[in-house]
Write a protein that holds these residues in place. Structure first.
Motif, short mmCIF file in Angstrom:
data_model
loop_
_atom_site.label_atom_id
_atom_site.label_comp_id
_atom_site.label_asym_id
_atom_site.label_seq_id
_atom_site.Cartn_x
_atom_site.Cartn_y
_atom_site.Cartn_z
N ALA A 265 16.74 39.32 -7.57
CA ALA A 265 15.98 38.16 -8.01
C ALA A 265 16.28 36.91 -7.19
CB ALA A 265 16.26 37.90 -9.49
N VAL A 266 17.53 36.71 -6.80
CA VAL A 266 17.92 35.45 -6.15
C VAL A 266 17.31 35.33 -4.75
CG1 VAL A 266 19.87 34.12 -5.26
CG2 VAL A 266 20.02 35.22 -7.50
N VAL A 267 17.43 36.37 -3.94
CA VAL A 267 16.82 36.35 -2.61
C VAL A 267 15.31 36.57 -2.73
CG1 VAL A 267 16.74 37.48 -0.35
CG2 VAL A 267 18.93 37.12 -1.49
N GLY A 268 14.91 37.47 -3.61
CA GLY A 268 13.50 37.79 -3.78
C GLY A 268 12.65 36.62 -4.24
N ALA A 269 13.24 35.70 -4.98
CA ALA A 269 12.50 34.53 -5.46
C ALA A 269 12.02 33.66 -4.30
CB ALA A 269 13.38 33.70 -6.39
N HIS A 270 12.67 33.75 -3.16
CA HIS A 270 12.28 32.97 -1.99
C HIS A 270 11.47 33.79 -0.99
CE1 HIS A 270 14.88 29.70 -3.27
NE2 HIS A 270 15.81 30.61 -3.53
N ALA A 271 11.71 35.11 -0.95
CA ALA A 271 11.02 35.96 0.03
C ALA A 271 9.74 36.58 -0.51
CB ALA A 271 11.96 37.06 0.50
N GLY A 272 9.71 36.86 -1.82
CA GLY A 272 8.50 37.32 -2.46
C GLY A 272 8.29 38.83 -2.49
N PRO A 273 7.29 39.28 -3.26
CA PRO A 273 6.95 40.70 -3.32
C PRO A 273 6.59 41.22 -1.93
CG PRO A 273 5.78 39.45 -5.01
CD PRO A 273 6.41 38.45 -4.10
N GLY A 274 6.92 42.49 -1.69
CA GLY A 274 6.58 43.09 -0.40
C GLY A 274 7.60 42.85 0.69
N THR A 275 8.68 42.14 0.36
CA THR A 275 9.75 41.95 1.34
C THR A 275 10.41 43.29 1.66
OG1 THR A 275 10.18 39.72 0.55
CG2 THR A 275 11.97 40.79 1.74
N LEU A 276 10.80 43.47 2.90
CA LEU A 276 11.53 44.65 3.30
C LEU A 276 12.67 44.21 4.21
CD1 LEU A 276 11.33 47.81 2.99
CD2 LEU A 276 10.42 47.79 5.32
N ALA A 277 13.87 44.71 3.94
CA ALA A 277 15.04 44.32 4.73
C ALA A 277 15.87 45.54 5.08
CB ALA A 277 15.88 43.32 3.95
N ILE A 278 16.39 45.56 6.29
CA ILE A 278 17.19 46.68 6.79
C ILE A 278 18.54 46.13 7.23
CG2 ILE A 278 17.42 48.41 8.62
CD1 ILE A 278 14.04 47.27 7.32
#
Length: 285
Positions: A265-278
């Motif tokens: 939630a903390v990082v996702g709140a700024h990056a948004g749905p559909g974010t992908l990280a490796i």
């Protein structure tokens, strides 16, 4: 006595893992519709992404001084040597707050052995560092040795991010609203990485397929000994994209393991749905 590991929710490991490994869990908070909610305790990542898709604005806040005081004081009173692997100081004030409370607790318990490592990592890059610290603790390594090893591990951690919708980065001030609008029209997908704890734009690529191929190229350029690594993938409520990326990584590198979980939630709140990280290492440990 084993070194006790402490971590915060920005590491994006499932909450069950903390109980299984006896790791102290410090939740960061999100504010949604005027309500303050503890990450992974009061709210799960999918709820955040669903709310963002519906237009809700999500704010985030660090772990509170009181949370740190309670955890640190409890461990100090039991004289348990401890190590806290913290969310990047460039993305949150959590590390600074932890250092402040550590100093307060040491005034009362001057013999308390507590080390705080600024991971300069985020999401599962941070999570892999927590796992590494926990493994070292389980093997009986002393505090100083674990601290040095975790710091070295974190320096070698690569983060490659892409987002599905530039609008969320624009809301957070990462890019201009004009860039987000034009990028959306052109199907531009940015690649970002983490440099000294900061989220930095890397490239702009048109179309998701090309982004995925470019991620594999970057892994070839930066990764070392990938076949013997655990590579992590985190996603903003897009399991299909994570599975597609996993298959491409398996075909290219045949790594020891691939670990997948939500961008929390903390990082996702700024990056948004559909974010992908490796996440992977750029050198051997």
């Amino acid at each position: 006595m084993k070194v006790h590991i402490i971590a915060d929710s920005a590491c994006d490991l499932p909450i069950d893992y903390f109980g299984e490994r006896n790791i102290s869990f410090l939740p960061l908070s999100v504010e949604m519709n005027g309500e303050q909610l503890k990450d992974q305790i009061d709210i799960k990542p999918k709820q955040i992404y669903d709310a963002m898709r519906e237009g809700s604005t999500i704010k985030t806040s660090q772990a509170s001084p009181l949370q740190f005081k309670e955890v640190f004081t409890d461990l100090a009173s039991k004289e348990v040597p401890s190590l806290y692997v913290a969310f990047s100081s460039e993305l949150s004030g959590t590390y600074q707050t932890a250092m402040m409370i550590r100093n307060e607790v040491l005034e009362e318990y001057p013999n308390f052995e507590l080390t705080i490592v600024d991971s300069k990592c985020a999401s599962l890059g941070h999570g892999l560092a927590v796992k590494y610290a926990s493994d070292l603790s389980e093997s009986g390594r002393p505090l100083g040795e674990i601290e040095a090893a975790v710091k070295d591990y974190c320096k070698k951690m690569e983060h490659i991010f892409t987002v599905d919708n530039l609008e969320y980065l624009a809301r957070g001030g990462r890019i201009s609203k004009t860039s987000a609008f034009v990028g959306g029209l052109l199907n531009i997908k940015p690649l970002l990485h983490v440099e000294d704890g900061k989220l930095i734009p890397l490239e702009k690529i048109r179309g998701r397929k090309k982004v995925f191929r470019r991620i594999i190229e970057i892994m070839k350029e930066r990764g070392v000994n990938l076949q013997n690594q655990t590579i992590a993938i985190s996603h903003g409520d897009d399991q299909d994209a994570a599975n597609e990326m996993k298959a491409m990584i398996e075909e290219a590198f045949s790594p020891k393991d691939i670990y997948i979980n939500y961008v929390g939630a903390v990082v996702g709140a700024h990056a948004g749905p559909g974010t992908l990280a490796i996440f992977f290492l750029n050198d051997t440990i």
